[in-house]
Design a protein around this motif. Structure first.
Motif, PDB file in Angstrom:
ATOM      1  N   CYS A  81       0.839  -1.183   0.000  1.00  0.00           N
ATOM      2  CA  CYS A  81       0.000   0.000   0.000  1.00  0.00           C
ATOM      3  C   CYS A  81       0.881   1.243   0.000  1.00  0.00           C
ATOM      4  O   CYS A  81       2.047   1.175   0.377  1.00  0.00           O
ATOM      5  CB  CYS A  81      -0.914   0.005   1.231  1.00  0.00           C
ATOM      6  SG  CYS A  81      -2.251  -1.218   1.132  1.00  0.00           S
ATOM      7  N   PRO A  82       0.362   2.377  -0.427  1.00  0.00           N
ATOM      8  CA  PRO A  82       1.192   3.579  -0.555  1.00  0.00           C
ATOM      9  C   PRO A  82       1.888   3.957   0.743  1.00  0.00           C
ATOM     10  O   PRO A  82       1.300   3.906   1.821  1.00  0.00           O
ATOM     11  CB  PRO A  82       0.188   4.657  -0.978  1.00  0.00           C
ATOM     12  CG  PRO A  82      -0.909   3.906  -1.639  1.00  0.00           C
ATOM     13  CD  PRO A  82      -1.016   2.607  -0.896  1.00  0.00           C
ATOM     14  N   ARG A 110       3.827   7.737  -1.702  1.00  0.00           N
ATOM     15  CA  ARG A 110       2.727   7.174  -2.476  1.00  0.00           C
ATOM     16  C   ARG A 110       3.138   5.977  -3.322  1.00  0.00           C
ATOM     17  O   ARG A 110       2.378   5.516  -4.178  1.00  0.00           O
ATOM     18  CB  ARG A 110       2.084   8.232  -3.391  1.00  0.00           C
ATOM     19  CG  ARG A 110       1.630   9.493  -2.694  1.00  0.00           C
ATOM     20  CD  ARG A 110       0.520   9.229  -1.701  1.00  0.00           C
ATOM     21  NE  ARG A 110      -0.696   8.776  -2.354  1.00  0.00           N
ATOM     22  CZ  ARG A 110      -1.751   8.283  -1.696  1.00  0.00           C
ATOM     23  NH1 ARG A 110      -1.717   8.169  -0.374  1.00  0.00           N
ATOM     24  NH2 ARG A 110      -2.821   7.912  -2.352  1.00  0.00           N
ATOM     25  N   VAL A 113       4.160   1.938  -3.898  1.00  0.00           N
ATOM     26  CA  VAL A 113       3.799   0.654  -3.290  1.00  0.00           C
ATOM     27  C   VAL A 113       4.922  -0.373  -3.417  1.00  0.00           C
ATOM     28  O   VAL A 113       4.899  -1.393  -2.734  1.00  0.00           O
ATOM     29  CB  VAL A 113       2.503   0.079  -3.900  1.00  0.00           C
ATOM     30  CG1 VAL A 113       1.356   1.072  -3.770  1.00  0.00           C
ATOM     31  CG2 VAL A 113       2.702  -0.337  -5.346  1.00  0.00           C
ATOM     32  N   LYS A 157       4.155   2.751  -8.564  1.00  0.00           N
ATOM     33  CA  LYS A 157       2.830   2.904  -7.971  1.00  0.00           C
ATOM     34  C   LYS A 157       1.788   2.757  -9.067  1.00  0.00           C
ATOM     35  O   LYS A 157       1.983   3.227 -10.189  1.00  0.00           O
ATOM     36  CB  LYS A 157       2.687   4.254  -7.272  1.00  0.00           C
ATOM     37  CG  LYS A 157       3.003   5.467  -8.139  1.00  0.00           C
ATOM     38  CD  LYS A 157       2.992   6.730  -7.308  1.00  0.00           C
ATOM     39  CE  LYS A 157       3.440   7.927  -8.136  1.00  0.00           C
ATOM     40  NZ  LYS A 157       3.522   9.158  -7.310  1.00  0.00           N
ATOM     41  N   ASN A 170      -4.308   3.317 -10.434  1.00  0.00           N
ATOM     42  CA  ASN A 170      -5.593   3.018  -9.811  1.00  0.00           C
ATOM     43  C   ASN A 170      -5.332   2.201  -8.550  1.00  0.00           C
ATOM     44  O   ASN A 170      -4.760   1.119  -8.620  1.00  0.00           O
ATOM     45  CB  ASN A 170      -6.480   2.231 -10.790  1.00  0.00           C
ATOM     46  CG  ASN A 170      -7.876   1.980 -10.260  1.00  0.00           C
ATOM     47  OD1 ASN A 170      -8.087   1.904  -9.055  1.00  0.00           O
ATOM     48  ND2 ASN A 170      -8.838   1.856 -11.160  1.00  0.00           N
ATOM     49  N   LEU A 171      -5.738   2.700  -7.395  1.00  0.00           N
ATOM     50  CA  LEU A 171      -5.457   2.049  -6.108  1.00  0.00           C
ATOM     51  C   LEU A 171      -6.650   1.271  -5.569  1.00  0.00           C
ATOM     52  O   LEU A 171      -6.776   1.065  -4.364  1.00  0.00           O
ATOM     53  CB  LEU A 171      -5.023   3.104  -5.077  1.00  0.00           C
ATOM     54  CG  LEU A 171      -3.672   3.776  -5.330  1.00  0.00           C
ATOM     55  CD1 LEU A 171      -3.471   4.942  -4.379  1.00  0.00           C
ATOM     56  CD2 LEU A 171      -2.533   2.765  -5.168  1.00  0.00           C
ATOM     57  N   GLN A 201      -5.712  -1.696  -3.298  1.00  0.00           N
ATOM     58  CA  GLN A 201      -5.218  -1.250  -1.998  1.00  0.00           C
ATOM     59  C   GLN A 201      -6.357  -0.733  -1.135  1.00  0.00           C
ATOM     60  O   GLN A 201      -6.396  -0.955   0.084  1.00  0.00           O
ATOM     61  CB  GLN A 201      -4.154  -0.157  -2.185  1.00  0.00           C
ATOM     62  CG  GLN A 201      -2.799  -0.673  -2.629  1.00  0.00           C
ATOM     63  CD  GLN A 201      -2.724  -1.034  -4.108  1.00  0.00           C
ATOM     64  OE1 GLN A 201      -3.640  -0.760  -4.867  1.00  0.00           O
ATOM     65  NE2 GLN A 201      -1.626  -1.630  -4.514  1.00  0.00           N
ATOM     66  N   GLU A 202      -7.301  -0.028  -1.747  1.00  0.00           N
ATOM     67  CA  GLU A 202      -8.433   0.507  -0.986  1.00  0.00           C
ATOM     68  C   GLU A 202      -9.279  -0.617  -0.399  1.00  0.00           C
ATOM     69  O   GLU A 202      -9.747  -0.523   0.746  1.00  0.00           O
ATOM     70  CB  GLU A 202      -9.280   1.403  -1.890  1.00  0.00           C
ATOM     71  CG  GLU A 202      -8.564   2.696  -2.290  1.00  0.00           C
ATOM     72  CD  GLU A 202      -9.295   3.449  -3.383  1.00  0.00           C
ATOM     73  OE1 GLU A 202     -10.353   2.942  -3.844  1.00  0.00           O
ATOM     74  OE2 GLU A 202      -8.825   4.531  -3.773  1.00  0.00           O
ATOM     75  N   SER A 230      -3.941  -1.346 -12.247  1.00  0.00           N
ATOM     76  CA  SER A 230      -4.066  -1.811 -10.875  1.00  0.00           C
ATOM     77  C   SER A 230      -3.220  -3.041 -10.630  1.00  0.00           C
ATOM     78  O   SER A 230      -3.336  -4.028 -11.357  1.00  0.00           O
ATOM     79  CB  SER A 230      -5.535  -2.136 -10.541  1.00  0.00           C
ATOM     80  OG  SER A 230      -6.335  -0.979 -10.647  1.00  0.00           O
ATOM     81  N   VAL A 244      -1.108  -5.198  -7.105  1.00  0.00           N
ATOM     82  CA  VAL A 244      -0.825  -5.230  -5.679  1.00  0.00           C
ATOM     83  C   VAL A 244       0.067  -6.426  -5.383  1.00  0.00           C
ATOM     84  O   VAL A 244      -0.066  -7.477  -6.014  1.00  0.00           O
ATOM     85  CB  VAL A 244      -2.133  -5.306  -4.851  1.00  0.00           C
ATOM     86  CG1 VAL A 244      -2.868  -6.615  -5.105  1.00  0.00           C
ATOM     87  CG2 VAL A 244      -1.856  -5.122  -3.366  1.00  0.00           C
TER      88      VAL A 244
END
Length: 273
Positions: free
Chosen positions: A100-101, A105, A107, A129, A132-133, A136-137, A229, A231
């Motif tokens: 996560c950031p 910011r 990742v 990074k 689109n996060l 992570q959200e 996106s 992660v």
């Protein structure tokens, strides 16, 4: 919508599936919740740039074959960054770190070089990074605490709502046998991983709670293919980069895969099927 999941250093899943469209790589197609997925196991990532470049090439071929991929998960094991004095910040074996950031910011941060100067070390880095996060959200938003209601039976079918027990001090107690989930950038870099002092300094500088075995070429391939996106989900198998403590790798891989599945199931169902 198709979700791609790279299985990296995971011992839970054997190679299965059949090559498609003339591809020599092996893919597994299926579903998780309402979402279609394709998964593959990356080549063994070693401590050479040739090995990591091969992993990046595998990613490029996969994304060329499955062009409707929208979300990318890099799932596997890593090394935790311990905190020697703060119980709540300490990352232990079996925990999971979701990228996560951090402070800048980013990742994922790769250290190319650490140069000694009069003021300590200057780190030359490459940082990544997603634009689109959303993944992570989702990882940062469990269901509302207000929905965690506790009831006690008082006989027959009668129930009363009661309060949850409160901790005796300010620490968030860890349950034995239960991993904790941490949100932070993931870092890598051979020079910093090999030196405990550099590793701690670099982790503090970028806010990382986990290191892995250098997948920056993979992330560059993801971004180069215009995937917005991605992660990293890392189960903690040791306190280096996830490659040394063999006895923790299967459990850490299981923990990472479980978190990945929870994030996928937390996504909105596709609308273009």
């Amino acid at each position: 919508m198709i979700i791609i999941i790279f299985i990296y250093f995971i011992y839970l899943f054997g190679d299965s599936g059949k090559p498609r469209f003339g591809e020599s790589n092996v893919y597994t197609l299926g579903t998780i919740g309402a979402h279609r997925i394709v998964s593959t196991k990356l080549p063994a990532v070693g401590h050479t740039r040739e090995a990591t470049t091969a992993a990046g090439n595998t990613t490029t071929r996969l994304l060329g074959t499955f062009q409707k991929v929208e979300y990318v998960f890099l799932v596997g094991v890593g090394g935790g960054v311990p905190h020697y004095t703060d119980y709540n910040k300490h990352v232990r074996l079996g925990d999971v770190v979701v990228s996560c950031p951090g402070k800048d910011r980013n990742v994922y941060v790769y250290c190319e070089n650490a140069i000694c100067s009069d003021k300590g070390f200057d780190f030359e880095t490459k940082a990544y990074k997603p634009s689109n996060l959303i993944l992570q959200e989702i990882a940062q938003q469990p269901p509302s605490a207000e929905t965690d209601k506790l009831y006690m039976s008082i006989g027959e079918r009668d129930l009363i709502e009661v309060a949850h027990p409160t901790p005796q001090d300010s620490s968030v107690k860890r349950l034995d046998g239960c991993p904790r989930i941490h949100l932070s950038p993931v870092a890598s870099g051979r020079q910093v991983v090999r030196d405990d002092r550099l590793r701690q300094q670099f982790a503090s500088k970028v806010g990382a709670l986990a290191f892995d075995c250098e997948v920056d070429p993979v992330i560059e391939s993801i971004l180069g293919n215009c995937k917005e996106s991605f992660v990293c989900v890392r189960g903690i198998a040791d306190y280096k980069d996830g490659t040394r403590r063999k006895e923790w790798q299967p459990y850490a891989a299981l923990a990472a895969a479980s978190v990945m599945k929870a994030v996928v199931c937390g996504m909105e169902p596709p609308t273009n099927v």
